[in-house]
Design a protein around this motif. Sequence first.
Motif, PDB file in Angstrom:
ATOM      1  N   ALA A   1       0.826  -1.208   0.000  1.00 35.01           N
ATOM      2  CA  ALA A   1       0.000   0.000   0.000  1.00 35.01           C
ATOM      3  C   ALA A   1       0.862   1.260   0.000  1.00 35.01           C
ATOM      4  CB  ALA A   1      -0.938  -0.015   1.214  1.00 35.01           C
ATOM      5  N   LEU A   2       1.985   1.230   0.724  1.00 35.77           N
ATOM      6  CA  LEU A   2       2.888   2.380   0.729  1.00 35.77           C
ATOM      7  C   LEU A   2       3.508   2.602  -0.650  1.00 35.77           C
ATOM      8  CD1 LEU A   2       4.718   1.959   4.166  1.00 35.77           C
ATOM      9  CD2 LEU A   2       3.165   3.803   3.503  1.00 35.77           C
ATOM     10  N   LYS A   3       3.834   1.521  -1.361  1.00 37.15           N
ATOM     11  CA  LYS A   3       4.396   1.667  -2.704  1.00 37.15           C
ATOM     12  C   LYS A   3       3.375   2.267  -3.672  1.00 37.15           C
ATOM     13  CE  LYS A   3       7.638  -2.191  -2.201  1.00 37.15           C
ATOM     14  NZ  LYS A   3       8.007  -3.550  -2.665  1.00 37.15           N
ATOM     15  N   VAL A   4       2.126   1.817  -3.579  1.00 36.04           N
ATOM     16  CA  VAL A   4       1.083   2.395  -4.445  1.00 36.04           C
ATOM     17  C   VAL A   4       0.897   3.872  -4.124  1.00 36.04           C
ATOM     18  CG1 VAL A   4      -1.366   2.296  -5.022  1.00 36.04           C
ATOM     19  CG2 VAL A   4      -0.060   0.178  -4.746  1.00 36.04           C
ATOM     20  N   LEU A   5       0.883   4.207  -2.827  1.00 30.11           N
ATOM     21  CA  LEU A   5       0.721   5.616  -2.424  1.00 30.11           C
ATOM     22  C   LEU A   5       1.865   6.469  -2.948  1.00 30.11           C
ATOM     23  CD1 LEU A   5      -0.659   7.838  -0.764  1.00 30.11           C
ATOM     24  CD2 LEU A   5       0.606   7.018   1.231  1.00 30.11           C
ATOM     25  N   GLY A   6       3.093   5.967  -2.834  1.00 28.12           N
ATOM     26  CA  GLY A   6       4.236   6.740  -3.317  1.00 28.12           C
ATOM     27  C   GLY A   6       4.240   6.878  -4.833  1.00 28.12           C
ATOM     28  N   THR A   7       3.860   5.819  -5.547  1.00 32.22           N
ATOM     29  CA  THR A   7       3.857   5.871  -7.014  1.00 32.22           C
ATOM     30  C   THR A   7       2.845   6.883  -7.540  1.00 32.22           C
ATOM     31  OG1 THR A   7       4.548   3.551  -7.104  1.00 32.22           O
ATOM     32  CG2 THR A   7       3.569   4.498  -9.096  1.00 32.22           C
ATOM     33  N   TYR A   8       1.622   6.828  -7.033  1.00 28.05           N
ATOM     34  CA  TYR A   8       0.595   7.755  -7.520  1.00 28.05           C
ATOM     35  C   TYR A   8       0.843   9.184  -7.041  1.00 28.05           C
ATOM     36  CZ  TYR A   8      -2.499   4.732 -10.109  1.00 28.05           C
ATOM     37  OH  TYR A   8      -3.038   3.936 -11.094  1.00 28.05           O
ATOM     38  N   THR A   9       1.478   9.342  -5.896  1.00 30.65           N
ATOM     39  CA  THR A   9       1.849  10.700  -5.465  1.00 30.65           C
ATOM     40  C   THR A   9       2.886  11.291  -6.415  1.00 30.65           C
ATOM     41  OG1 THR A   9       1.395  10.106  -3.159  1.00 30.65           O
ATOM     42  CG2 THR A   9       2.756  12.050  -3.551  1.00 30.65           C
TER      43      THR A   9
END
Length: 296
Positions: free
Chosen positions: A73-81
């Motif tokens: 979930a942290l990787k998805v959050l960082g990618t879309y940010t």
Amino acid sequence: MNLHSKGRAALVLALVAVVGMAFRVSWNALRDIAGAVGADDTAATLYPFVVDGLMALALIATLVLTDKDRSFALKVLGTYTLASLVLNYVHGLVPELHGATVGWGRLADWDPANWALVLLATSLPVGSIYFGSDLVAKVLHHRPAPIAPPIENAEESTETERNRSMADLPVSTPAPITANVKELPRPVAVGFLKSTLPTKPVKEIESTPARPIEERTTAAESIRPRGVTGRVPEAAKSPRPKRTPAELLAEARTATADWPDADLTAEGIRRTVHTSPARARTLRDTLRTERAEVAA
């Protein structure tokens, strides 16, 4: 509501307000980017919710999930940010996007950069479908670890288990000690000393048999002074003559002559004539019967 709860509520409201304003600013840039890559008015209006909305979903999943799922979930959050930041940056660099005068499919003058930006902008909705579905599935299938209930009376239970684990060791009585005395050999004179040394008989050491442990313990206890507190022996108690039932009845009748009927109880009679509870109840019944006969 206490002051702590009010402070937390105010903090949450302030955070919601800041996130809402930031989404409004990002929504303007992402809408123009979506129009530049071929989206119609409705799709361009919904495009910011696809990118920034998935960021909010990934943030919530981060707070719920644990271990590997939380890292995902942290990787998805960082990618879309990062993707939203790049598209907002491109929107600031290309003034033509603000007035919708840019050519269709042109986000940069350099062709490789333009192709990369168009690929990024068009792949974000597809990624939102995949990653958003995966995060929701992980959240729905997540099972939090059970919280162990607090152990009540932990000290008492520990002490009980400790007492149970200790075995009662039998006290062994040591064997009586017997002195083992041997007669020493006499010295042998050598040469001329043989004639000069006096020969005296060596006294034999008398062996005194040791007393058993029980006798020594009894003797030590008899020598030890008795403490002040303790049970008084029967011989030291003052003798008191035993009274017959007739004498007890006469004494109780005299002592309770002026008592009202409400105070004529076994406990009161026992304290007055100093007798046992059973005899006090017998005396109470007898005295009440006598008073009833007199009243009749």
